[in-house]
Structures are given as C-alpha cells and as structure tokens.
Design a protein around this motif. Structure first.
Motif, mmCIF file in Angstrom:
data_model
loop_
_atom_site.group_PDB
_atom_site.id
_atom_site.type_symbol
_atom_site.label_atom_id
_atom_site.label_comp_id
_atom_site.label_asym_id
_atom_site.label_seq_id
_atom_site.Cartn_x
_atom_site.Cartn_y
_atom_site.Cartn_z
ATOM 1 N N GLN A 1 0.983 -1.220 0.145
ATOM 2 C CA GLN A 1 -0.007 -0.133 0.126
ATOM 3 C C GLN A 1 0.861 1.241 -0.046
ATOM 4 O O GLN A 1 0.279 2.285 -0.138
ATOM 5 C CB GLN A 1 -0.687 0.045 1.186
ATOM 6 C CG GLN A 1 -2.112 -1.065 1.074
ATOM 7 C CD GLN A 1 -3.009 -0.856 -0.182
ATOM 8 O OE1 GLN A 1 -3.584 0.170 -0.379
ATOM 9 N NE2 GLN A 1 -3.094 -2.089 -0.930
ATOM 10 N N ILE A 2 2.081 1.257 0.219
ATOM 11 C CA ILE A 2 3.103 2.411 0.040
ATOM 12 C C ILE A 2 3.858 2.221 -0.852
ATOM 13 O O ILE A 2 4.704 1.249 -1.179
ATOM 14 C CB ILE A 2 3.866 2.361 1.357
ATOM 15 C CG1 ILE A 2 2.825 2.711 2.584
ATOM 16 C CG2 ILE A 2 4.761 3.621 1.256
ATOM 17 C CD1 ILE A 2 3.510 2.896 3.953
ATOM 18 N N GLY A 3 4.031 3.025 -2.192
ATOM 19 C CA GLY A 3 4.774 2.994 -3.186
ATOM 20 C C GLY A 3 5.993 3.723 -3.083
ATOM 21 O O GLY A 3 5.759 5.032 -2.755
ATOM 22 N N VAL A 4 7.167 3.601 -3.248
ATOM 23 C CA VAL A 4 8.433 4.264 -2.929
ATOM 24 C C VAL A 4 9.182 3.908 -4.254
ATOM 25 O O VAL A 4 9.744 3.090 -4.585
ATOM 26 C CB VAL A 4 9.278 3.903 -1.803
ATOM 27 C CG1 VAL A 4 10.330 4.770 -1.391
ATOM 28 C CG2 VAL A 4 8.223 3.713 -0.703
ATOM 29 N N ILE A 5 9.894 5.402 -4.773
ATOM 30 C CA ILE A 5 10.727 5.296 -5.758
ATOM 31 C C ILE A 5 11.733 6.172 -5.351
ATOM 32 O O ILE A 5 11.583 7.378 -5.185
ATOM 33 C CB ILE A 5 10.255 5.883 -7.220
ATOM 34 C CG1 ILE A 5 9.288 4.902 -7.456
ATOM 35 C CG2 ILE A 5 11.297 6.001 -8.021
ATOM 36 C CD1 ILE A 5 9.459 3.705 -8.011
ATOM 37 N N LYS B 1 1.341 -0.597 -9.024
ATOM 38 C CA LYS B 1 0.212 -1.114 -7.867
ATOM 39 C C LYS B 1 -0.475 0.059 -7.338
ATOM 40 O O LYS B 1 -0.012 1.335 -7.265
ATOM 41 C CB LYS B 1 1.078 -1.565 -6.619
ATOM 42 C CG LYS B 1 2.190 -0.822 -5.993
ATOM 43 C CD LYS B 1 3.015 -1.559 -4.870
ATOM 44 C CE LYS B 1 3.981 -0.754 -4.241
ATOM 45 N NZ LYS B 1 4.794 -1.642 -3.366
ATOM 46 N N ASP B 2 -1.524 -0.082 -7.147
ATOM 47 C CA ASP B 2 -2.587 0.912 -6.608
ATOM 48 C C ASP B 2 -2.501 1.423 -5.124
ATOM 49 O O ASP B 2 -3.052 1.047 -4.120
ATOM 50 C CB ASP B 2 -4.040 0.577 -6.812
ATOM 51 C CG ASP B 2 -5.105 1.553 -6.580
ATOM 52 O OD1 ASP B 2 -4.741 2.698 -6.959
ATOM 53 O OD2 ASP B 2 -6.266 1.338 -6.221
ATOM 54 N N ALA B 3 -1.192 1.911 -4.766
ATOM 55 C CA ALA B 3 -0.871 2.118 -3.574
ATOM 56 C C ALA B 3 -1.511 3.527 -2.906
ATOM 57 O O ALA B 3 -1.744 4.296 -3.772
ATOM 58 C CB ALA B 3 0.775 2.507 -3.440
ATOM 59 N N GLN B 4 -1.791 3.610 -1.753
ATOM 60 C CA GLN B 4 -2.576 4.720 -1.017
ATOM 61 C C GLN B 4 -1.621 5.784 -0.645
ATOM 62 O O GLN B 4 -2.221 6.850 -0.499
ATOM 63 C CB GLN B 4 -3.514 4.202 0.259
ATOM 64 C CG GLN B 4 -4.219 3.092 -0.208
ATOM 65 C CD GLN B 4 -5.259 2.853 1.121
ATOM 66 O OE1 GLN B 4 -5.925 3.809 1.553
ATOM 67 N NE2 GLN B 4 -5.183 1.754 1.741
ATOM 68 N N LEU B 5 -0.246 5.454 -0.687
ATOM 69 C CA LEU B 5 0.644 6.393 -0.246
ATOM 70 C C LEU B 5 1.788 6.472 -1.186
ATOM 71 O O LEU B 5 2.555 5.162 -1.338
ATOM 72 C CB LEU B 5 0.968 6.347 1.290
ATOM 73 C CG LEU B 5 2.298 7.091 1.776
ATOM 74 C CD1 LEU B 5 1.939 8.651 1.378
ATOM 75 C CD2 LEU B 5 2.858 6.705 2.950
ATOM 76 N N LEU B 6 1.955 7.411 -1.923
ATOM 77 C CA LEU B 6 3.175 7.471 -2.868
ATOM 78 C C LEU B 6 4.423 8.394 -2.505
ATOM 79 O O LEU B 6 4.118 9.452 -2.008
ATOM 80 C CB LEU B 6 2.746 7.806 -4.272
ATOM 81 C CG LEU B 6 3.679 7.397 -5.446
ATOM 82 C CD1 LEU B 6 3.730 6.080 -5.464
ATOM 83 C CD2 LEU B 6 3.094 8.112 -6.945
ATOM 84 N N ILE B 7 5.604 7.777 -2.424
ATOM 85 C CA ILE B 7 6.762 8.515 -1.882
ATOM 86 C C ILE B 7 7.699 8.755 -3.016
ATOM 87 O O ILE B 7 8.142 7.334 -3.577
ATOM 88 C CB ILE B 7 7.464 7.854 -0.587
ATOM 89 C CG1 ILE B 7 6.423 7.831 0.452
ATOM 90 C CG2 ILE B 7 8.525 8.589 -0.142
ATOM 91 C CD1 ILE B 7 7.154 6.795 1.714
ATOM 92 N N LEU B 8 8.170 9.754 -3.413
ATOM 93 C CA LEU B 8 9.065 9.901 -4.641
ATOM 94 C C LEU B 8 10.133 10.854 -4.024
ATOM 95 O O LEU B 8 10.004 11.945 -3.509
ATOM 96 C CB LEU B 8 8.268 10.856 -5.462
ATOM 97 C CG LEU B 8 7.048 10.183 -6.326
ATOM 98 C CD1 LEU B 8 6.816 10.880 -7.542
ATOM 99 C CD2 LEU B 8 7.462 8.768 -6.944
#
Length: 647
Positions: free
Chosen positions: A477-481, A560-567
């Motif tokens: 649920q947390i996407g990080v790049i 992915k359909d993450a609820q939090l995206l960190i870039l």
C-alpha cells in the motif's frame, strides 16, 4: 488538497551539493578506510585453534549434512554407497596381487607339473577389480560434482532468502557485510568439505581392511606407522590454523579490494574514472592492497613449504624402516615374496591413507570452523519485529499518518539521523521534504515505509502503531521510488514490473504504467519493445540516458494501486518539459491519495499542501510555501538563494 494546475509549474534543478563533489568525497572515504573499517578480530579467531576447538567445530557437521540431505537425498545415499564399495577394492587388489606373485613363484619352480589356468584366472580377477575401482572413482567424482553444484545453488538460495528477511540498516553495517561475504564464500568452498568428509569415511573403512593384515603380521608396524605420520600431521594442522586466521583478518580488506577492482573496470564508473583521471589513483590503491595480501600469503607459504618438507622426510624414514624390516623377514624365509608384496603395499597405502586422514582431519575441522561463519549469518535476526497478530492495512486510510517524537539512530552510530520529529500526514495530503544533503529526508521516508523502525517515539496510522500492521500489506500500500533506484540489467517489462513483481506477466498493466510515467514512447522505439534487454552487461542490451532510466523507474510507482506514494527526487534527471508532463499526470493519479515528495526544486515543492524543512535530522519549520516565506526562516533563505540563480 492540491489543485492539478499547481503541479504543473516545476522548473529547473538547484542542487545543494554537486554530484561530482559527492563522488569525489565518496572515493576519499573509501580510500581513507571510512567505509571499510575492519573490526579487530576476536582473540579466538586470530590465535591458533586448539585441538579442542577443532573437535568443537565438528559439531557443525550434522547441520551441514542436513543441508546436504535437503539438497538431494537420493544423490547423498548413492554417493555414500559408492564410497563404501570403493573402500574395499584396495585390499582386494593387493591380496589378489599377492596370490599372483606366489603362483608365479610356484609355477617357476614346477614348470611341468602345474597348470597356469589358476594364474590367469587371478590376473583376470585383478583386471576386473582395477576396472571396477576406476569406474567407482569416476562415478564418485561425478556424484561429488553434481551434488556439489546442487548444494552451492541450494545454499545460495538460502542466503538470498534469509537476506530478504533482514533490515535495511543491517545491510548498511560493515560488520554485517563481513558476515555476509564469508557466508557467500562458504556456498562454494563447502562443496569441497562434503567430498572431504565422505572421503574420510571411505578411507577409514579402507584402513580397517588393510590394518587387519598388518596386525596379523606384526602389530609393531602400526605403531611405527603412527610415529612416522604424526609430525607431518601436526605441521599441517599448525599452518592450516595460521591460514584460517589470516583469511579471517583479511575479509574486510578483501571486500575493499573487490570494490576497488569494480571501480577500475566497470561500465557504471567508467565515465567519472575517465573525466577525473582516477585510473592511476585506483590502480595504486589496488596495487597496495594486493601486494599486502601477496606478502602475507607468501611469508606463510614459504614457512609451510620448509617445515612440510622437513616433516615429510621423517615420515619417509619411518616407512623405509618398516620396509627394511619386512625385506629382512622375507630374506630369512619367514614370509613369502607374495606376502612381502602384500605387506609392503598395505603399509604404503596405510601410510598414505593415514597421512591423508590426519591432514584431511585438519581440513575438515578447518572447514567445520568456516561453517560457523556460514551458520552465524543465519543466526542474524531482523530488528524489525513482526506483530504476532498483525492488523490488516486499512483500505482505505481514514485519518492518515502521525509522527510522535520520532527519532532514529543507525547501528554503531552516535549521531541521530532523525530526532524529535512530530507531524501529521492526513488523508489525501501532499507534503514535501526540504533540506540540504544529509538532513535526514530519505531516512524519514524509510521510517514511513517501515524500512526502519524508530529508535524512539512512534509512527501511527489511523491511530494505531505502524508496527501493528501486516508488513507485507503495508509495503503493497506504500509505493516508493528512491533517487538511487536500481537499473536492472533485465528486459524493459521486467524493469517496470519490479514495482509489483506479482504482476510481471501482466503486459497490459506494465504498458499502462509506462504510459503514465512517459516511458512508453521510448520503449516503443526499442528494437524489441518491452522485451528489449536494458543495460550493456549482456548481449544485445541497450543502455538508456539518465532521464530515460528515470521514466522507467517512475513507471514502477504506477504498477500498484498504493494509497501512499513516496518519490525521492523523482524528476532529477528529466528535462523541464518532461518534468512538467510527469507532474501533470502525477497530480491526476494521486488526486485522492497521500504523497510525500523529496526534492531540491522549490518550483516543485511549493505546490505541496505543506512543506517540512529538515536540518541535521530535526524538523525546524513546517507550513505551506506562503507561510514559510512569511516566516523568513531557513526555507525562505534557501528559496531566495535558488531564485537568485534564475535572475
């Protein structure tokens, strides 16, 4: 909530620290040994191992053979059976040889009275035994090779599987890397141990057969045999101990040597090595390290050769003393020529076998000690403790995240990477992190993604400690790049699919993700489209520019359909037009989601709902772009400095 238009005004990069300077500082740290500080080896590892230590190390063998059995039960059994059969062939060949010689002597004294059929039958039997012995040896070698390869693969997979369970900060610790490197070395070296242990058992069985003949003839020969062998054994044991201690001490420096070799000949470093003319600097460092290893190894090898030669002479004297005794007995008619041949051959083979067993015992016990390095790695446990009854990640998030006096300190470090951090990240809110390099921005988002657990304080999600949630669901649920994303030497589709590897075969999702990150046009131009290998490491690979790689990496965030995206610096390598289009799409895709953005570009961060300004790991300012400018604090100062560059 941000308006879409607010995300469309990104401009040009202002970096607080030059990438070139960063690279040079990094190299200086390496060669000043700040990244490769070796621990002082424990006394037990630097001193000579005692016989008690060796016996104690043999306790690792049952765990070792459990791994071997897990690798291939049927191959383990077949290997053992082949060796048991092989162990009986030396005695059989010697005894048949004795019968042949005695029969020859009988026939030579009775030329006309006896048939030679029995003699040729014995010759045929010996020939058959020789063929059988050779076939068994080849079969054993084949089984050792196949089982060794399987064992190496099996243990390598176990190392990778266990490494995946460990924490990120453990990989950033030099002591951990020493253990990891030693464990990796054991995946190959321990296949030799397997052959050694099985050979040891085989030789012991062979010795039992041969010793029976010598005991029946004269028990004193066994004692003479031991006296002849023990000095060489003690010498080998001593120098094997020294070799182990030296190898253990050299582990950190060997890692540095491998890294320096990588710096001097790699496609990833070639650009800076050439532009800064670093080849001489790197070669000199490699020469210093390699010469140091050579001198240490040479000194030990010379001593081992001198002492080994002297002690082998003692063993040879013992063997020939026994041989002379048997010759005298044959001359006096107490034994036949066939008996002399059988006893001399048995004694010679016993000497060779016993010497091999004693020396191999040193190697086996040494290998068992090295096994401790292997098993120690698997005893490392992650510091991030999973909840025994984890809560499902909320879908959707209702309140958001809250940091309560959060602090984090890396292992073996006295400095706090983050300290006294308190703020909220509400549902659908966009926040930006601003600060100079080393301010703790990336560490903070790693805490949010639970790559680290706080040293103090806590992080709440919808009022519940983040540690209470299922970790796998949280990561989904947390996407990080991150800015230092990996450029995988794989196909374009696989490079994108790593963002959600469970969908690696979902071509439609991969394509949609690439469209959203603007990577699709460049992939469509590649010779093999989405199946094109990226990078130059393998044949027919195609390398990309920094901006093109960044678009590939951004596509992973949309897998992915993450609820939090960190870039983390998501557009650092993109030109102004591409950056504008990326943020236009990003705003649309995160309209009802939360987002955390790390950037040095104030034209980007100013559009966030709130901006967190970090300095030396602490939160010093918090507010919107307008509020922070009105405060005329650190943010305003940095903003004005960057703005001056555009005037």
């Amino acid at each position: 909530m941000l308006k879409v238009a607010n995300w469309r005004n990104s401009q040009v990069l202002f970096s607080f620290a030059s990438p070139t300077c960063t690279s040079i500082v990094f190299l200086q740290m390496i060669f000043q040994r700040k990244l490769f500080n070796s621990e002082k080896s424990p006394k037990s590892l630097t001193n000579q191992l005692s016989f008690k230590d060796r016996l104690s190390a043999l306790r690792n063998l049952p765990r070792f053979f459990k791994l071997v059995w897990e690798t291939s039960p049927w191959m383990t059994v077949v290997n053992a059976l082949l060796r048991i059969i092989k162990s009986a062939t030396p005695l059989a060949i010697l005894y048949v040889g004795k019968l042949i010689i005695d029969q020859i002597l009988i026939l030579s004294h009775n030329k006309a009275g006896l048939s030679s059929r029995y003699l040729w039958t014995l010759v045929a039997i010996e020939f058959g035994l020789a063929i059988l012995s050779d076939s068994l040896s080849r079969a054993i070698t084949l089984m050792d090779s196949l089982l060794g390869d399987l064992f190496s693969n099996h243990t390598s997979i176990k190392i990778m599987s266990h490494a995946a369970t460990l924490d990120l900060d453990q990989f950033e610790d030099s002591t951990f890397y020493d253990k990891l490197e030693r464990a990796r070395q054991q995946t190959i070296g321990r296949t030799i141990l397997l052959s050694q242990v099985l050979s040891q058992v085989q030789d012991l069985i062979t010795m039992a057969f041969l010793a029976a003949g010598l005991l029946a003839f004269n028990p004193w020969l066994i004692i003479l045999l031991l006296v002849a062998i023990i000095p060489a054994f003690l010498g080998e044991a001593y120098f094997n101990d020294k070799t182990y201690a030296l190898s253990r001490r050299q582990t950190p420096e060997k890692r540095e040597l491998d890294y320096v070799r990588f710096l001097g000949a790699s496609d990833e470093t070639a650009k800076e090595v050439k532009i800064f003319n670093l080849s001489g600097f790197i070669i000199n460092r490699f020469r210093q390290l390699s010469n140091r290893f050579y001198i240490d190894n040479k000194r030990l090898a010379i001593k081992r050769t001198i002492w080994g030669t002297s002690l082998t002479m003692v063993g040879s004297a013992g063997y020939y003393s026994a041989y002379i005794f048997m010759i005298i007995e044959a001359v006096n008619g107490k034994i036949s020529i066939g008996d002399l041949t059988f006893l001399a051959g048995s004694f010679r083979q016993l000497r060779s076998l016993l010497e091999g067993i004693l020396i191999r015992f040193t190697s086996v016990s040494q290998g068992a000690v090295y096994l401790q390095d292997f098993f120690e790695f698997f005893e490392i446990r992650p510091r991030i403790v999973l909840s025994p009854n984890p809560l499902p990640f909320p879908r959707p998030i209702k309140q958001g995240f809250r940091f309560e006096n959060v602090g984090f300190k890396y292992s073996n470090s006295e400095r706090w990477a983050n300290r006294h951090i308190s703020f909220t990240l509400s549902l659908g809110e966009k926040i930006a992190l601003v600060g100079e390099n080393g301010a703790g921005k990336t560490t903070l988002v790693k805490l949010l993604a639970r790559l680290y657990d706080p040293t103090e304080g806590r992080i709440l999600l919808d009022g519940v400690d983040l540690r209470q949630y299922d970790l796998n669901e949280l990561r989904i649920q947390i996407g990080v790049i991150f800015q230092d994303f990996i450029r995988y030497q794989m196909s374009a589709s696989q490079n994108i699919a790593v963002g959600n590897i469970n969908e690696v075969n979902n071509a439609e999702l991969i394509k949609n993700s690439s469209i959203q990150s603007l990577a699709h046009p460049l992939i469509d131009r590649l010779p093999n489209k989405y199946e094109q290998m990226l990078g130059r490491r393998f044949n027919n690979g195609v390398d990309l520019s920094g901006g093109e790689w960044q678009k590939i990496a951004l596509a992973r965030a949309y897998m992915k359909d993450a609820q939090l995206l960190i870039l983390d610096e998501p557009t650092a390598a993109l030109d102004a037009r591409a950056e504008y289009e990326v943020f236009q799409r990003f705003a649309e895709l995160t309209r009802e989601k939360s987002a955390v953005l790390i950037s040095h570009r104030f034209s980007t961060v100013r559009m966030a709902d709130r901006i967190l300004v970090l300095e030396k790991g602490q939160l010093i300012e918090l507010g919107s772009h307008k509020e922070l400018l009105e405060k005329e604090g650190r943010y305003a100062e940095l903003f004005k400095l960057q703005a001056m560059g555009y005037q």
